[in-house]
Design an enzyme around this catalytic site. Sequence first.
Site, PDB file in Angstrom:
ATOM      1  CG  ASP A   1      -8.365  -4.294  -3.629  1.00  0.00           C
ATOM      2  OD1 ASP A   1      -9.595  -4.185  -3.589  1.00  0.00           O
ATOM      3  OD2 ASP A   1      -7.622  -3.415  -4.076  1.00  0.00           O
TER       4      ASP A   1
ATOM      5  CG  HIS B   1      -2.083   0.915   1.061  1.00  0.00           C
ATOM      6  ND1 HIS B   1      -2.010   2.273   1.289  1.00  0.00           N
ATOM      7  CD2 HIS B   1      -3.342   0.658   0.633  1.00  0.00           C
ATOM      8  CE1 HIS B   1      -3.188   2.808   1.019  1.00  0.00           C
ATOM      9  NE2 HIS B   1      -4.013   1.853   0.616  1.00  0.00           N
TER      10      HIS B   1
HETATM   11  N1  ACO Z   1       4.083  -7.480  -4.858  1.00  0.00           N
HETATM   12  C1  ACO Z   1       5.405  -7.511  -4.985  1.00  0.00           C
HETATM   13  N2  ACO Z   1       6.196  -6.441  -4.743  1.00  0.00           N
HETATM   14  C2  ACO Z   1       5.590  -5.317  -4.324  1.00  0.00           C
HETATM   15  C3  ACO Z   1       4.202  -5.229  -4.162  1.00  0.00           C
HETATM   16  C4  ACO Z   1       3.437  -6.370  -4.452  1.00  0.00           C
HETATM   17  N3  ACO Z   1       2.123  -6.349  -4.311  1.00  0.00           N
HETATM   18  N4  ACO Z   1       3.889  -3.996  -3.734  1.00  0.00           N
HETATM   19  C5  ACO Z   1       5.021  -3.324  -3.642  1.00  0.00           C
HETATM   20  N5  ACO Z   1       6.052  -4.111  -3.999  1.00  0.00           N
HETATM   21  C6  ACO Z   1       7.459  -3.767  -4.032  1.00  0.00           C
HETATM   22  C7  ACO Z   1       7.777  -3.070  -5.350  1.00  0.00           C
HETATM   23  O1  ACO Z   1       8.168  -3.992  -6.328  1.00  0.00           O
HETATM   24  C8  ACO Z   1       8.871  -2.135  -4.944  1.00  0.00           C
HETATM   25  O2  ACO Z   1      10.057  -2.861  -4.815  1.00  0.00           O
HETATM   26  P1  ACO Z   1      11.457  -2.229  -5.312  1.00  0.00           P
HETATM   27  O3  ACO Z   1      11.646  -0.998  -4.463  1.00  0.00           O
HETATM   28  O4  ACO Z   1      12.440  -3.326  -5.059  1.00  0.00           O
HETATM   29  O5  ACO Z   1      11.259  -1.907  -6.760  1.00  0.00           O
HETATM   30  C9  ACO Z   1       8.474  -1.700  -3.540  1.00  0.00           C
HETATM   31  O6  ACO Z   1       7.702  -2.768  -3.013  1.00  0.00           O
HETATM   32  C10 ACO Z   1       7.670  -0.409  -3.524  1.00  0.00           C
HETATM   33  O7  ACO Z   1       6.535  -0.598  -4.363  1.00  0.00           O
HETATM   34  P2  ACO Z   1       5.842   0.501  -5.236  1.00  0.00           P
HETATM   35  O8  ACO Z   1       5.046  -0.165  -6.297  1.00  0.00           O
HETATM   36  O9  ACO Z   1       6.840   1.541  -5.646  1.00  0.00           O
HETATM   37  O10 ACO Z   1       4.907   1.151  -4.150  1.00  0.00           O
HETATM   38  P3  ACO Z   1       3.743   2.156  -4.434  1.00  0.00           P
HETATM   39  O11 ACO Z   1       3.512   2.898  -3.194  1.00  0.00           O
HETATM   40  O12 ACO Z   1       4.002   2.938  -5.679  1.00  0.00           O
HETATM   41  O13 ACO Z   1       2.530   1.181  -4.796  1.00  0.00           O
HETATM   42  C11 ACO Z   1       0.763  -0.298  -4.661  1.00  0.00           C
HETATM   43  C12 ACO Z   1       1.550   0.782  -3.929  1.00  0.00           C
HETATM   44  C13 ACO Z   1       0.372   0.198  -6.052  1.00  0.00           C
HETATM   45  C14 ACO Z   1      -0.512  -0.601  -3.895  1.00  0.00           C
HETATM   46  C15 ACO Z   1       1.640  -1.567  -4.772  1.00  0.00           C
HETATM   47  O14 ACO Z   1       1.917  -2.062  -3.491  1.00  0.00           O
HETATM   48  C16 ACO Z   1       1.000  -2.633  -5.644  1.00  0.00           C
HETATM   49  O15 ACO Z   1       1.120  -2.587  -6.865  1.00  0.00           O
HETATM   50  N6  ACO Z   1       0.264  -3.616  -5.020  1.00  0.00           N
HETATM   51  C17 ACO Z   1      -0.427  -4.608  -5.802  1.00  0.00           C
HETATM   52  C18 ACO Z   1      -1.735  -4.041  -6.355  1.00  0.00           C
HETATM   53  C19 ACO Z   1      -2.768  -3.843  -5.266  1.00  0.00           C
HETATM   54  O16 ACO Z   1      -2.989  -4.692  -4.423  1.00  0.00           O
HETATM   55  N7  ACO Z   1      -3.443  -2.680  -5.333  1.00  0.00           N
HETATM   56  C20 ACO Z   1      -4.515  -2.345  -4.391  1.00  0.00           C
HETATM   57  C21 ACO Z   1      -4.070  -1.287  -3.421  1.00  0.00           C
HETATM   58  S1  ACO Z   1      -5.326  -0.901  -2.248  1.00  0.00           S
HETATM   59  C22 ACO Z   1      -6.436   0.021  -3.140  1.00  0.00           C
HETATM   60  O17 ACO Z   1      -6.109   0.788  -4.013  1.00  0.00           O
HETATM   61  C23 ACO Z   1      -7.840  -0.166  -2.847  1.00  0.00           C
END
Ligand code: ACO
Length: 389
Positions: free
Chosen positions: A325, A274
């Site tokens: 989710d 998140h």
């Molecule tokens: N699976 C694997 N790795 C992850 C995940 C994940 N679900 N979420 C974050 N990471 C990792 C990223 O790869 C990144 O690693 P790195 O620094 O080595 O490249 C690090 O954690 C930071 O992740 P970001 O994507 O930059 O974090 P951001 O704050 O931009 O994204 C988000 C948050 C979009 C929710 C992300 O965690 C994600 O894509 N999760 C999966 C999709 C999801 O479940 N979305 C629903 C969110 S809740 C809602 O909107 C209702």
Amino acid sequence: MSVEKVEAAGDPKAEEGKVEKGLEGVVALESSISSIIGSTLTYRGIEIDELAEKATFEEVVYLLWFGKLPNRAELADLDSRLRENSELPEPVYQLIKSFPKDIIPMDGLRSAVSVLGHYDPDTAAKPDDSEANLRKAIRMTAAFPIIVTAIERVKNGLEPIKPRKDLSIAGNFVYMLDGVAPDRIAIRAIDTALVLHADHELNASTFSARGTVSTLSDIYSAIVSAIGTLKGPLHGGANEAVMKMLLKIDDVSKAQQWIKDAIAHKEKIMGFGHRVYKNGDPRAKHLRKMSEELGKLKGETRWFEMSAIIDDYVSNEKGLLPNVDFYSASLYYVLGIPIEAFTPVFACSRISGWIAHCFEQYADNRLIRPRAHYNGPINQHYIPIEERV
Ligand code: ACO
């Protein structure tokens, strides 16, 4: 010709070029609707844990829109206005029936809400007319579950079912999906899920809605913007992706190896992580509990079991925790909600938060218009087409 970088002119911050990618940590506006402090989420200052346990969705709608919990008369008034307005104009039904059979339901919802706006009796009202906006808000909130369930039924070759005046929004949602009188437990589960998804500070879809009304555009346009934003798999669309992952795994005994391989292949695990919560999403534990209980009750525990294995593994190995989710997927699945309707269910709840934010934006508006730091080429010139390579 040399390609140079240039600083954006006119604004010191844009010239400085310090960009917070994805606006992470940027405080864009003031709001008194919901707060996220650490891992605590409140609506109007009331913790989500308390609301999940005690409030109905209709009470939460009132709380978000009017800033306080309703007394009996206020709740009864909102409730009856929602029920009175739980009818779709015939052209909207006709539109839904004309959709291609393979339409993505969130796309259908986006189009149907847009067309609903043409038939709203207040369509000609000024965009910031607060009385007219409240009437539009009631009509849209009442219409969302009718549209979502109608799309689902029409896709399956069935006639839409009209809502019953004696049922709540959650009750009608279950009823309109399959025409069977819903049981108390299913209604309570959906109602709690609606409470948990209702608002979430300045999430991506809410930001879209606020950006739209900040131009003094109308509230239907704002909600259409928000639906399109919620659809994406990094936001509301993740619940559908989670269920597709569970179906792919299919067997509890395969869950650990499957998730291990996915992590080894650097795949993104849907339903985890998140932008704001780094120590856990406070909504997830409620959905986890409901998913477990409903799974047992319906004699279908494997989706919860798989989810729990994945949760343990991803938390321990990656330090990533489930978001709203993750467990809503297995919960909705055992409740018999079709997968492609998962994100639309989210929208049926979040409409309440979007509207509260539109009201707040209209009440103290300033155009939302950030800057971009220009990092493209400068000193370029027009080249006649015959000289271009
Ligand atoms: N699976 C694997 N790795 C992850 C995940 C994940 N679900 N979420 C974050 N990471 C990792 C990223 O790869 C990144 O690693 P790195 O620094 O080595 O490249 C690090 O954690 C930071 O992740 P970001 O994507 O930059 O974090 P951001 O704050 O931009 O994204 C988000 C948050 C979009 C929710 C992300 O965690 C994600 O894509 N999760 C999966 C999709 C999801 O479940 N979305 C629903 C969110 S809740 C809602 O909107 C209702």
